[in-house]
Design a protein around this motif. Sequence first.
Motif, PDB file in Angstrom:
ATOM      1  N   MET B   1      45.094  11.060  34.024  1.00 10.05           N
ATOM      2  CA  MET B   1      44.913  12.417  33.509  1.00 10.05           C
ATOM      3  C   MET B   1      46.253  12.936  32.999  1.00 10.05           C
ATOM      4  SD  MET B   1      41.716  13.409  33.885  1.00 10.05           S
ATOM      5  CE  MET B   1      41.509  15.160  34.229  1.00 10.05           C
ATOM      6  N   GLY B   2      46.308  13.196  31.704  1.00  9.80           N
ATOM      7  CA  GLY B   2      47.558  13.613  31.109  1.00  9.80           C
ATOM      8  C   GLY B   2      48.056  14.948  31.624  1.00  9.80           C
ATOM      9  N   HIS B   3      47.137  15.842  31.993  1.00  5.79           N
ATOM     10  CA  HIS B   3      47.563  17.216  32.234  1.00  5.79           C
ATOM     11  C   HIS B   3      47.426  17.704  33.662  1.00  5.79           C
ATOM     12  CE1 HIS B   3      48.794  18.542  28.346  1.00  5.79           C
ATOM     13  NE2 HIS B   3      47.839  17.772  27.852  1.00  5.79           N
ATOM     14  N   GLU B 283      44.730  33.267  41.630  1.00  4.87           N
ATOM     15  CA  GLU B 283      43.324  32.861  41.611  1.00  4.87           C
ATOM     16  C   GLU B 283      42.692  33.016  42.996  1.00  4.87           C
ATOM     17  OE1 GLU B 283      42.155  31.690  38.579  1.00  4.87           O
ATOM     18  OE2 GLU B 283      44.156  31.995  37.749  1.00  4.87           O
ATOM     19  N   TYR B 301      24.572  48.318  50.931  1.00  2.03           N
ATOM     20  CA  TYR B 301      23.159  47.953  50.828  1.00  2.03           C
ATOM     21  C   TYR B 301      22.500  48.038  52.206  1.00  2.03           C
ATOM     22  CZ  TYR B 301      19.256  45.443  48.690  1.00  2.03           C
ATOM     23  OH  TYR B 301      18.043  45.109  48.191  1.00  2.03           O
ATOM     24  N   LEU B 350      34.941  51.439  43.392  1.00  2.00           N
ATOM     25  CA  LEU B 350      35.558  51.758  42.101  1.00  2.00           C
ATOM     26  C   LEU B 350      36.965  51.174  42.000  1.00  2.00           C
ATOM     27  CD1 LEU B 350      34.275  55.420  41.717  1.00  2.00           C
ATOM     28  CD2 LEU B 350      33.525  53.423  40.436  1.00  2.00           C
ATOM     29  N   MET B 353      37.005  47.255  41.265  1.00  4.96           N
ATOM     30  CA  MET B 353      36.065  46.742  40.271  1.00  4.96           C
ATOM     31  C   MET B 353      36.737  45.859  39.230  1.00  4.96           C
ATOM     32  SD  MET B 353      33.351  48.897  38.093  1.00  4.96           S
ATOM     33  CE  MET B 353      32.255  49.516  39.331  1.00  4.96           C
ATOM     34  N   ARG B 355      39.437  43.310  37.272  1.00  7.76           N
ATOM     35  CA  ARG B 355      40.095  42.049  37.594  1.00  7.76           C
ATOM     36  C   ARG B 355      41.540  42.292  38.042  1.00  7.76           C
ATOM     37  NH1 ARG B 355      40.549  36.569  35.362  1.00  7.76           N
ATOM     38  NH2 ARG B 355      42.708  36.169  34.870  1.00  7.76           N
ATOM     39  N   HIS B 435      44.251  23.451  42.826  1.00 10.10           N
ATOM     40  CA  HIS B 435      43.973  23.600  41.396  1.00 10.10           C
ATOM     41  C   HIS B 435      42.895  24.631  41.120  1.00 10.10           C
ATOM     42  CE1 HIS B 435      46.609  20.375  40.355  1.00 10.10           C
ATOM     43  NE2 HIS B 435      46.054  19.611  41.276  1.00 10.10           N
ATOM     44  N   ASP B 437      40.813  27.599  39.951  1.00 10.60           N
ATOM     45  CA  ASP B 437      40.968  28.393  38.732  1.00 10.60           C
ATOM     46  C   ASP B 437      39.670  29.162  38.510  1.00 10.60           C
ATOM     47  OD1 ASP B 437      41.453  29.432  36.282  1.00 10.60           O
ATOM     48  OD2 ASP B 437      41.764  27.520  35.250  1.00 10.60           O
ATOM     49  N   GLY B 439      39.073  31.181  36.000  1.00 11.44           N
ATOM     50  CA  GLY B 439      38.809  31.471  34.599  1.00 11.44           C
ATOM     51  C   GLY B 439      39.344  32.821  34.163  1.00 11.44           C
ATOM     52  N   PRO B 440      39.146  33.140  32.891  1.00 12.93           N
ATOM     53  CA  PRO B 440      39.748  34.363  32.372  1.00 12.93           C
ATOM     54  C   PRO B 440      39.085  35.622  32.925  1.00 12.93           C
ATOM     55  CG  PRO B 440      38.388  33.370  30.692  1.00 12.93           C
ATOM     56  CD  PRO B 440      38.378  32.426  31.855  1.00 12.93           C
TER      57      PRO B 440
END
Lengths: 178, 440
Positions: B1-3, B283, B301, B350, B353, B355, B435, B437, B439-440
Motif C-alpha cells: 500500500m503506497g499511502h 476523529e 427520548y 444545540l 450539534m 461538527r 487509522h 477516519d 470523513g468530512p
Amino acid sequence: MANKNKKYIYGIYDDADAIMDSVHKLRGQGVEIHDCYTPFPVHGLDKAMGIKRSNLTIGAFLFGALGCTLAIVFQLYVMAADWPMNIGGKPNDGYYPSFIPVTFELTILFTAFGMATLFFIRTKLIHGKVEQLVDPRQTDDLFVLAIEEKSHNFDKEMVNRTMIDGGALEIRERELEK
Amino acid sequence: MGHSHTVHLTEERYSMTSKTRNILFGVLALGLILTIIGIFQAQGAAHHEAAEHSALVSTETGVVSADAAHHGPTWVSRLWANLLLNGWYTLIIAMAGTFFIAVNYAANAGWATGLKRISEAMGHYLPVGLVIFLLIVFLGGDSLYHWRADGIMDENSPNFDSIIASKGWFLNSAFYYVVAPLLVVVFYLFHRNFTNMSIREDKEGGVGFFKRSVAFSGAFLFLFAFGFSILSWEYIMSVDPHWFSTIYAIYNFAISFVCGMTVMTMITLFLKSQGYLSFINGEHIHDLGKFMFAFTIFWTYIWLAQYLLIWYADMPEETVYYYMRLDGNEGIYQFQFWANLFLCFFIPFLALMTRNAKRNPMWLYLVGSIILIGHWNDLYLMIMPGVMQEHASIGLLEIGMPIFFGALFVFIVLKAFEKAPTFPLKHPYLEESVHHDVGP
C-alpha cells in the motif's frame, strides 16, 4: 451552447493507490482536481482532493427547524384556534406534551426529506438524466481522475506527464456540456 | 500500500504528575471541607426547622427512628440521600466503562480500541464504589427507604401499607443486602476478566483473547441488562415505594451511558493534553462527542417516554411522582425540574450539534460539565423528593459532596490507568483505531 462547454482531461487508472499518488502529486503542483470517479469509495481520497466540507448539514438543520415550527403552528392552529377537539379530556389551549410526538416526527420528516431532496438537487441527480461516463469501466474496475483544462495552474504537458508517471493507463480529453 | 502511512507505536505508560495529584487532593479536600461544613449547616437548618415546627423531631440522637416518615426527614436523611445520590452516580459511570468495553467487542467495533484502557480504568472504580455503596445500603437504609420501616409489611402493625407489602417479594432484605450487591460484584468480576485478558494479550498477542472477550461480552451485556435494572429498582426507584415506572431502568442506563461517555471524553482530552495517546486525534474525539450528543437525545427520548405516558394516562398512582416534583412539596423542586430539561437536553443538544463543536476540546469540557451537572440534578430529582419531601435544599453539603466524589473518582481512575500501558498494543483492532477516519 458550445461556449458553455468545458474541456476536461481524464487519466484512467486501474489502481486506487496510483490514483491517490497522482492526486497528491498534482495537488502538490497546485493543480485543482475536478473530480475522481471510482468504482468503490477510496479511503482518504476526498481529503487528498481537497474537497470542501458539504454545507448539506446546514440545510438539514434549517429543514428540521422548519418542520418543527410548522408542526407547532399547525397543531396550535388546529387544536386551539380553528377546531378544538376534546381528546381524552386533554387540554388543547396551548402547547402541551401531547403535541410533542407530532412535533418530533415532523421535524425528522422534514429533515430527512428536505436533506434528500436538497442532495439530489445539488448533485443534479435528477430522474431521466443521461449519464456522462468517461469510460464505462469506471463503474466496474477503473479509476478516473478528471481535471478541468481552464482550471488554475493548469499545464497540459505537466499534467499528462504526472498522470503517466503516476501509472495512468491512458489519458483522454473530452468536452462536456455543463 | 503506497499511502498507508504506518504509525510505529510503542508501549507507553501513564504516570500521574505530582501537579495532577496535588490538584486532585486539593479538590478532594475542598469537597470534604465543604461537605463537613454542609453537614453542620444541615444540622442547624434541621434544628431551626424543628424549633419552628415545635415538633419533637428526633435530631438529638442523630439516629432516625424507624417511623421517621411521620416526623419528617432530618439532616441525617439528607446526608444519606446525598451519599446515595453521589455514590450511585459514580457507580453507574464506572459501569459505563465496562459496558463500553463489552459493547465494542460485541459490535466488533474497532475505532475505540485506542481508548480501551480508559474505559478499563473507569471500571476499576467499581470495587471502591461498591464499598461506599454498601456502607450507604447497610447503615443508611432506614433513613432512605420508607419501605424498610418496621412493620410496614406486617398486616397486624399500625404501620402496615398494603401497596408496599404487595411488593415484598422484591423489596426485601434478601434482594437489598445480597442479590443487588452481588450483581455489582459479578459486573466487577467480568470487568476484571476483560482487563486481565487485555493485559495478557499485551504480552502474548494473537486473536485468542479477542475471541474470548467477544464471548464474555455477550454474556456480560445480557447480565448487565437484567442486573442494572434490578439495581436501579432496588436502590433508586424504591425511594418512592408506592410508585413504579417500567422505563426506570433504561432511564438510569441513559444517565449512566451519557455521563460515562462524557467522563471518558474529558479523561481522553486530559490525557492528550498531558502528551499521552498521541495517535488519538480529532476523529476519535469527534466520535466521543457524537456519543455525548446522541445519548443526550436518547436520555430525552426516555425522559419524555416516561413523562408523556404518565401525563396522558393521568392516573393518580402514577402522576403523584410528577406532582411531587412540580406543584407538590411546596413547589421547591419546580425550578430544578424544568432546569433539568435545559441542562440535560436543550443546551447539550444545540451546543453539540455542529461538527466543530464535537472537535473542540474546550467546548467539550464546557458542555460536558453542563451534562454532568445536569444529570446530577436529574438524580437529585429522583432521590430527594422521595427521601426529603419538602425539606430538601441545596446547601454546601449538596455542593461539596459531588466535588469530593468527582475528585475521588478521577483519582482512582487515573491510578488504575497507571497500572497498564495506555493502549492495548497487541489488540487486533488497534491498527484500525489508529487509522480511524470519520470523513468530512
